[in-house]
Scaffold this motif. Structure first.
Motif, PDB file in Angstrom:
ATOM      1  N   MET B   1       0.837  -1.212   0.000  1.00 31.23           N
ATOM      2  CA  MET B   1       0.000   0.000   0.000  1.00 31.23           C
ATOM      3  C   MET B   1       0.872   1.263   0.000  1.00 31.23           C
ATOM      4  SD  MET B   1      -3.333  -0.271   0.050  1.00 31.23           S
ATOM      5  CE  MET B   1      -4.665   0.104   1.145  1.00 31.23           C
ATOM      6  N   ASN B   2       0.488   2.220  -0.823  1.00 35.87           N
ATOM      7  CA  ASN B   2       1.200   3.498  -0.847  1.00 35.87           C
ATOM      8  C   ASN B   2       0.521   4.425   0.180  1.00 35.87           C
ATOM      9  OD1 ASN B   2       2.435   5.918  -1.455  1.00 35.87           O
ATOM     10  ND2 ASN B   2       2.179   5.727  -3.665  1.00 35.87           N
ATOM     11  N   TRP B   3       0.884   4.233   1.440  1.00 34.29           N
ATOM     12  CA  TRP B   3       0.231   4.976   2.523  1.00 34.29           C
ATOM     13  C   TRP B   3       0.485   6.478   2.418  1.00 34.29           C
ATOM     14  CZ3 TRP B   3      -3.556   2.760   4.859  1.00 34.29           C
ATOM     15  CH2 TRP B   3      -3.566   1.359   5.000  1.00 34.29           C
ATOM     16  N   ARG B   4       1.684   6.804   1.920  1.00 31.61           N
ATOM     17  CA  ARG B   4       2.005   8.241   1.795  1.00 31.61           C
ATOM     18  C   ARG B   4       1.070   8.913   0.789  1.00 31.61           C
ATOM     19  NH1 ARG B   4       7.628   6.542   1.816  1.00 31.61           N
ATOM     20  NH2 ARG B   4       8.458   6.856   3.909  1.00 31.61           N
ATOM     21  N   ALA B   5       0.746   8.181  -0.281  1.00 34.99           N
ATOM     22  CA  ALA B   5      -0.166   8.748  -1.294  1.00 34.99           C
ATOM     23  C   ALA B   5      -1.566   8.901  -0.712  1.00 34.99           C
ATOM     24  CB  ALA B   5      -0.189   7.853  -2.524  1.00 34.99           C
ATOM     25  N   ILE B   6      -1.995   7.873   0.030  1.00 32.48           N
ATOM     26  CA  ILE B   6      -3.327   7.948   0.659  1.00 32.48           C
ATOM     27  C   ILE B   6      -3.384   9.167   1.582  1.00 32.48           C
ATOM     28  CG2 ILE B   6      -4.921   6.811   2.266  1.00 32.48           C
ATOM     29  CD1 ILE B   6      -3.854   4.117   1.194  1.00 32.48           C
ATOM     30  N   LEU B   7      -2.331   9.315   2.377  1.00 39.11           N
ATOM     31  CA  LEU B   7      -2.279  10.437   3.322  1.00 39.11           C
ATOM     32  C   LEU B   7      -2.240  11.779   2.581  1.00 39.11           C
ATOM     33  CD1 LEU B   7      -2.116  10.870   6.409  1.00 39.11           C
ATOM     34  CD2 LEU B   7       0.359  11.075   6.157  1.00 39.11           C
ATOM     35  N   ALA B   8      -1.500  11.798   1.466  1.00 41.21           N
ATOM     36  CA  ALA B   8      -1.405  13.046   0.683  1.00 41.21           C
ATOM     37  C   ALA B   8      -2.790  13.447   0.172  1.00 41.21           C
ATOM     38  CB  ALA B   8      -0.425  12.866  -0.473  1.00 41.21           C
ATOM     39  N   ILE B   9      -3.525  12.484  -0.401  1.00 40.33           N
ATOM     40  CA  ILE B   9      -4.865  12.783  -0.930  1.00 40.33           C
ATOM     41  C   ILE B   9      -5.785  13.201   0.225  1.00 40.33           C
ATOM     42  CG2 ILE B   9      -6.911  11.821  -2.094  1.00 40.33           C
ATOM     43  CD1 ILE B   9      -4.997   9.945  -3.628  1.00 40.33           C
ATOM     44  N   TYR B  10      -5.705  12.440   1.316  1.00 41.64           N
ATOM     45  CA  TYR B  10      -6.567  12.701   2.471  1.00 41.64           C
ATOM     46  C   TYR B  10      -6.332  14.114   3.015  1.00 41.64           C
ATOM     47  CZ  TYR B  10      -8.801  11.973   7.024  1.00 41.64           C
ATOM     48  OH  TYR B  10      -9.601  12.096   8.125  1.00 41.64           O
ATOM     49  N   LYS B  11      -5.054  14.449   3.228  1.00 40.52           N
ATOM     50  CA  LYS B  11      -4.723  15.772   3.791  1.00 40.52           C
ATOM     51  C   LYS B  11      -5.101  16.887   2.818  1.00 40.52           C
ATOM     52  CE  LYS B  11      -0.606  16.196   5.772  1.00 40.52           C
ATOM     53  NZ  LYS B  11       0.832  15.930   5.938  1.00 40.52           N
ATOM     54  N   PHE B  12      -4.905  16.612   1.530  1.00 36.25           N
ATOM     55  CA  PHE B  12      -5.234  17.600   0.496  1.00 36.25           C
ATOM     56  C   PHE B  12      -6.729  17.919   0.529  1.00 36.25           C
ATOM     57  CE2 PHE B  12      -6.155  18.919  -3.865  1.00 36.25           C
ATOM     58  CZ  PHE B  12      -5.101  19.765  -4.141  1.00 36.25           C
ATOM     59  N   GLU B  13      -7.542  16.868   0.644  1.00 35.03           N
ATOM     60  CA  GLU B  13      -9.003  17.044   0.683  1.00 35.03           C
ATOM     61  C   GLU B  13      -9.443  17.703   1.996  1.00 35.03           C
ATOM     62  OE1 GLU B  13     -11.623  16.307  -1.688  1.00 35.03           O
ATOM     63  OE2 GLU B  13      -9.759  16.669  -2.730  1.00 35.03           O
ATOM     64  N   MET B  14      -8.806  17.294   3.093  1.00 39.91           N
ATOM     65  CA  MET B  14      -9.181  17.890   4.383  1.00 39.91           C
ATOM     66  C   MET B  14      -8.792  19.372   4.438  1.00 39.91           C
ATOM     67  SD  MET B  14     -10.846  15.612   5.936  1.00 39.91           S
ATOM     68  CE  MET B  14     -11.067  16.268   7.565  1.00 39.91           C
ATOM     69  N   ALA B  15      -7.688  19.704   3.751  1.00 41.02           N
ATOM     70  CA  ALA B  15      -7.257  21.116   3.734  1.00 41.02           C
ATOM     71  C   ALA B  15      -8.313  21.970   3.036  1.00 41.02           C
ATOM     72  CB  ALA B  15      -5.918  21.237   3.007  1.00 41.02           C
ATOM     73  N   ARG B  16      -8.996  21.387   2.067  1.00 38.10           N
ATOM     74  CA  ARG B  16     -10.066  22.115   1.365  1.00 38.10           C
ATOM     75  C   ARG B  16     -11.189  22.476   2.351  1.00 38.10           C
ATOM     76  NH1 ARG B  16     -14.030  20.310  -1.904  1.00 38.10           N
ATOM     77  NH2 ARG B  16     -13.263  18.169  -1.917  1.00 38.10           N
ATOM     78  N   THR B  17     -11.457  21.561   3.282  1.00 39.63           N
ATOM     79  CA  THR B  17     -12.475  21.842   4.302  1.00 39.63           C
ATOM     80  C   THR B  17     -12.059  23.049   5.132  1.00 39.63           C
ATOM     81  OG1 THR B  17     -12.775  19.477   4.463  1.00 39.63           O
ATOM     82  CG2 THR B  17     -13.830  20.785   6.162  1.00 39.63           C
TER      83      THR B  17
END
Lengths: 308, 253
Positions: B1-17
């Motif tokens: 699993m590319n956990w760093r990529a998951i985290l990058a997408i997750y943080k990117f989306e949460m930053a939009r909030t």
């Protein structure tokens, strides 16, 4: 050199029936700058998009560093950085965040030092906290390059990177490309500015109507397909080419002051000696003589016309 | 699993909030307060109790579900539609990430946001009416399952939509009526027998019923049926997302 990208019998037909690529066979060598030239709609972006994983391939196979782009997509994609043709950016993000995001997306641990280095090299450091929507087109192009370099790729695709950018950025970009190349990065460049390919590329591939029509060392290509023009600046103007010189197929300039002789550099005999002898016999004197090799652009236009 | 990529997408989306705090958090809270004022005061004065629970308290699970459903769909559909619209999706498609990792990143962020909104509404409701959560575990389970399922559904809408109108049409014309007719503000048993039967074809009934049971131990349908239905929706959405990535539908030509 070993090939870092190997494309075998690659074809691509879109759902609408348009065939973008036809049986492409191509090898890109590690560490080289490869110039991929072709008119609009030739298939350059489709080819790059397939290698990068954005478009599904049709028939054939592509390997990157020995890994298959479908089966081993993690291996292949982690080695590639892409600067796309379109200015597609995260409008509301800051420069720092968008570049850091790309690094994370490619599975690399955070490295503020590397991001800082890239941003400084691209003159983006003082804009790091600016939102992308506030940047000019040229600055946005720099951001796209920074994103592509954020995960330290071994292969960099530059798809029309200098379209619509100023001279300063172009110079910055080519300096970076030279630096990357000296550090072993393979660069695949498509450009409309053929003089850039002439200046930068080690090898040239020309694609037209989805087919690779030539792949050659740049110097070899220019030697093989290039023609040379010998221009004589006459001491006295001529009204027409004398009959004794007709066999040499000369061109006389409109003002009658220059005679132009075109010859093939690959020919066993160029005919220059015979021409100079005949000029002497005809009593035509000249004050200067110079030659000019055809540019890559002229070769490119000839090749594309021939294949179309 | 590319956990760093998951985290990058997750943080990117949460930053939009974070950037759109008013739209993401404050707006649903205000809407809920308005529901309390309008439904709680206006209707609550006429219906004092349903199955032994005061009307104001009775509508809380329904209000939370209403927000969870609409927020999950809105967040997830916009999250994937926007990069498609502006073209930045190329970056995700060319990254060494699997489709599962992409889904976890986008859907995880959307579900987190909607659960956050749901929790804020629950806390806000506490200021207006007495609250009781009889089964906190089941409440949390329903909350998570519903948020994840409808975030997946929103993700599918975001992939399917090729303009902003399509992005809005399902939430506005399908989801909102289903939620309003799914027992958010009333018990199905209060309807005439014919409409009770019709209501059983509304999938949202099962979500609200199960969720309300976790609060007050009162339900329109059994807990097992509610749980079965949400699991079925989850499986259906997962299958559809799997098919989308397998075929590259609307993502890859």
């Amino acid at each position: 050199m070993r090939p870092i990208i190997s494309i075998k019998d690659l074809s691509k037909t879109y759902k609408g029936g348009f065939t973008a690529l036809k049986d492409i066979n191509l090898e890109i060598e590690q560490g080289e700058i490869f110039g991929l030239l072709g008119p609009n709609g030739a298939g350059k972006t489709t080819l790059i998009s397939i290698i990068c994983g954005i478009v599904n391939p049709g028939q054939g196979s592509v390997t990157v560093d020995g890994f298959d782009i479908i089966r081993d997509y993690r291996e292949t994609r982690s080695r590639i950085g892409l600067v796309p043709q379109e200015l597609t950016t995260d409008t509301f993000e800051t420069v720092w965040h968008t570049v850091s995001y790309t690094r994370g997306l490619f599975g690399k641990p955070a490295s503020p030092g590397h991001i800082e280095k890239v941003l400084k090299a691209l003159s983006l450091w003082d804009k790091k906290d600016s939102t992308i929507m506030t940047l000019s087109g040229g600055m946005k192009r720099r951001v796209l390059i920074a994103k592509a370099l954020s995960h330290e790729p071994e292969i960099l695709f530059l798809d029309e990177p200098t379209a619509g950018v100023d001279v300063e950025l172009r110079q910055d970009m080519w300096n970076i490309v030279r630096e990357l190349r000296s550090s072993g990065v393979t660069i695949i460049l498509t450009t409309h500015y053929i003089e850039e390919a002439e200046q930068m590329a080690d090898r040239i591939g020309v694609i037209n109507n989805g087919e690779i029509i030539v792949v050659e060392e740049k110097k070899e290509l220019m030697r093989k397909l290039g023609i040379k023009r010998l221009t004589l600046d006459l001491q006295t103007s001529l009204k027409k080419i004398p009959a004794a010189l007709k066999k040499h197929k000369l061109d006389l300039s409109d003002d009658g002051k220059h005679l132009v002789y075109t010859y093939d550099t690959m020919a066993e005999r160029t005919g220059i000696t015979a021409l100079l002898n005949d000029l002497g016999k005809s009593g035509i004197k000249f004050k200067d003589i110079h030659t000019k090799q055809s540019s890559l652009e002229e070769i490119f236009v000839t090749l594309v016309k021939r294949s179309s | 699993m590319n956990w760093r990529a998951i985290l990058a997408i997750y943080k990117f989306e949460m930053a939009r909030t974070g950037r759109t705090l008013g739209q993401s958090i404050v707006s649903p809270v205000i809407s809920t307060v308005l529901y309390f004022v309008v439904f709680g005061s206006a209707i609550g004065s006429r219906i004092t109790e349903i199955d032994g629970v005061s009307y104001g308290s009775f509508i809380v699970p329904g209000l939370i579900m209403l927000s969870i459903l609409t927020q999950s769909i809105a967040n997830a559909s916009f999250g994937i539609y926007f990069p498609r619209f502006v073209g930045t999706i190329f970056e995700v498609l060319s990254a060494p990430v699997s489709f599962l990792e992409i889904v976890i990143g986008y859907v995880g962020a959307a579900a987190t946001k909607s659960m956050l909104v749901g929790s804020i509404i629950l806390a806000t409701a506490g200021f207006f009416v007495p609250l009781q959560i009889a089964h906190p575990f089941w409440m949390a389970l329903f909350l998570v399952l519903t948020a994840v399922t409808f975030s997946l559904f929103g993700f599918i809408i975001g992939i399917w939509a090729d303009n902003f109108e399509k992005l809005q049409i399902i939430p506005l014309l399908v989801i909102t009526p289903l939620v309003f007719l799914g027992g958010s503000f009333y018990s199905i048993s209060m309807l005439p027998p014919f409409w009770q039967t019709v209501s059983l074809f509304n999938p949202v009934v099962y979500l609200i019923s199960g969720f309300r049971w976790s609060f007050y131990e009162i339900a329109d349908v059994s807990l097992a049926v509610s749980l079965g239905m949400i699991t079925f929706f989850l499986a259906a959405c997962l299958t559809l997302v799997w098919w989308i990535f397998r075929t590259g539908y609307q993502l890859k030509s």
